[in-house]
Design an enzyme around this catalytic site. Structure first.
Site, PDB file in Angstrom:
ATOM      1  N   HIS A  60       0.832  -1.203   0.000  1.00 25.05           N
ATOM      2  CA  HIS A  60       0.000   0.000   0.000  1.00 25.05           C
ATOM      3  C   HIS A  60       0.864   1.249   0.000  1.00 25.05           C
ATOM      4  O   HIS A  60       1.917   1.290   0.651  1.00 25.05           O
ATOM      5  CB  HIS A  60      -0.892   0.043   1.246  1.00 25.05           C
ATOM      6  CG  HIS A  60      -1.994  -0.961   1.236  1.00 25.05           C
ATOM      7  ND1 HIS A  60      -3.165  -0.793   0.531  1.00 25.05           N
ATOM      8  CD2 HIS A  60      -2.100  -2.172   1.844  1.00 25.05           C
ATOM      9  CE1 HIS A  60      -3.949  -1.845   0.718  1.00 25.05           C
ATOM     10  NE2 HIS A  60      -3.318  -2.692   1.498  1.00 25.05           N
ATOM     11  N   PRO A  61       0.413   2.299  -0.693  1.00 22.94           N
ATOM     12  CA  PRO A  61       1.099   3.582  -0.542  1.00 22.94           C
ATOM     13  C   PRO A  61       0.727   4.196   0.800  1.00 22.94           C
ATOM     14  O   PRO A  61      -0.322   3.876   1.360  1.00 22.94           O
ATOM     15  CB  PRO A  61       0.519   4.420  -1.696  1.00 22.94           C
ATOM     16  CG  PRO A  61      -0.863   3.873  -1.883  1.00 22.94           C
ATOM     17  CD  PRO A  61      -0.730   2.384  -1.609  1.00 22.94           C
ATOM     18  N   PHE A 114       0.662   2.947   8.243  1.00 19.34           N
ATOM     19  CA  PHE A 114      -0.705   3.010   8.759  1.00 19.34           C
ATOM     20  C   PHE A 114      -1.674   2.471   7.711  1.00 19.34           C
ATOM     21  O   PHE A 114      -1.738   2.974   6.592  1.00 19.34           O
ATOM     22  CB  PHE A 114      -1.050   4.462   9.098  1.00 19.34           C
ATOM     23  CG  PHE A 114      -2.449   4.668   9.604  1.00 19.34           C
ATOM     24  CD1 PHE A 114      -2.872   4.087  10.795  1.00 19.34           C
ATOM     25  CD2 PHE A 114      -3.339   5.453   8.891  1.00 19.34           C
ATOM     26  CE1 PHE A 114      -4.165   4.285  11.262  1.00 19.34           C
ATOM     27  CE2 PHE A 114      -4.638   5.668   9.350  1.00 19.34           C
ATOM     28  CZ  PHE A 114      -5.044   5.075  10.540  1.00 19.34           C
TER      29      PHE A 114
END
Length: 335
Positions: A60-61, A114
């Site tokens: 994920h970015p 996150f």
């Protein structure tokens, strides 16, 4: 029943764990999206190990940034862009900087970025959730991140399955590439960067994937506490009065027709307020929130948000959230 067959790269676009993708191929074909989601949950929580979870997280970015083509597929990158569209549309330079700073603190504490299902969430809401979860113990936060990853996976599985409902193309493109183009066009409109007007003669129905959620959704964020508002009663109505539309200076008793109701969950999101349909009836809608019961000491006994869906918008999605404090509230149209 039709059997849906996908390749390993398709499942990798849904979840960046190689183990997950291989197990999904072994478990396929699937007769429905629901069957695929059930298999995905079992594989993710019972067969993928810690390394697989971290592999998926790393694909994920960081929230507020673009995906790196070196670590994720083009399809996954475009889906990620769409999922963050509301956050980017509601951000400012200062809020993005604060989000970046907190992302860095989070990664330093937990060792991974996150992870949150960002679809339909504003920058303020994501930042509030990040600050809240930063207080968790690492073992607790690792489990929460895995649960958020599954939410993202379920959302993307819905997009993947929607490609099977599209009419056949005259070209040789893979169906997931077609789905990616649809998502990219939608994001371009939200961001205000559409370079050319759509062709009026094109078949709009073929451009829109089958819905995987109701066309009208909402959530409630308690901005005074910086967290989702849980347990808020929500009611959806549609205008069917004697006048074509409700008037500011007149009351038409019985003009609002009940569509559905729900109570917000631990993430502040309402349940299903209406059926999942491809074409939503155009007209004027009202979402009401029982804010007086949620916050008895607040200024508002209840809050109602009235909005209009035009004929040309009947295949769009309308996410109408409420950002609430005891003495103020605001809203916006999300995606």
């Amino acid at each position: 029943m039709a059997l849906e067959r996908f390749e390993e790269q398709d499942f990798l676009a849904c979840c960046g764990s190689t183990k997950f993708a291989k197990e999904m191929v072994l478990a396929s074909p699937f007769t429905s999206l629901e069957e695929a989601i059930a298999a995905a949950r079992n594989i993710w929580f019972n067969k993928v190990d810690v390394n697989g979870w971290l592999e998926a997280f790393s694909s994920h970015p960081q929230i507020g940034q673009s995906a790196s083509s070196a670590h994720t597929s083009h399809t996954a990158a475009q889906w990620s862009k769409g999922e963050q569209s509301t956050a980017l549309a509601t951000s400012t330079g200062s809020s993005l900087q604060e989000l970046s700073d907190w992302n860095a603190q989070y990664r330093q504490k937990f060792g991974f970025i996150f992870i949150i299902c960002a679809s339909g969430r504003s920058t303020a809401e994501i930042l509030a959730e990040l600050k809240k979860r930063y207080q968790n113990r690492p073992i607790v936060e690792f489990e929460i991140a895995a649960q958020e990853q599954m939410k993202v996976t379920e959302l993307r599985l819905g997009k993947l399955f929607s490609t099977k409902t599209k009419p056949a193309s005259t070209g040789k493109q893979h169906p997931t590439v077609l789905a990616t183009k649809v998502e990219e066009d939608r994001v371009a409109v939200i961001g205000g960067h559409l370079k050319a007007a759509p062709n009026p003669s094109s078949d709009k129905a073929s451009q829109v994937p089958t819905r995987t959620r109701p066309p009208i959704t909402t959530h409630v964020l308690d901005v005074s506490r910086g967290c989702p508002a849980t347990g808020v009663e929500v009611r959806l109505e549609m205008w069917k009065g004697s006048q074509p539309r409700p008037l500011f200076d007149k009351t038409d008793i019985g003009g609002w027709i009940f569509q559905g109701s729900s109570i917000t969950d631990v993430d502040g999101r309402s349940g299903q307020l209406m059926s999942i349909v491809n074409d939503v009836n155009p007209g004027i809608y009202r979402i009401s929130f029982n804010t007086g019961k949620y916050c008895p000491s607040g200024f508002f006994p209840f809050v109602s948000i009235v909005f209009e869906i035009k004929e040309s918008q009947n295949r769009e999605h309308f996410h109408v959230p409420l950002l609430l404090s005891p003495f103020s509230f605001s809203t916006y149209r999300g995606s």
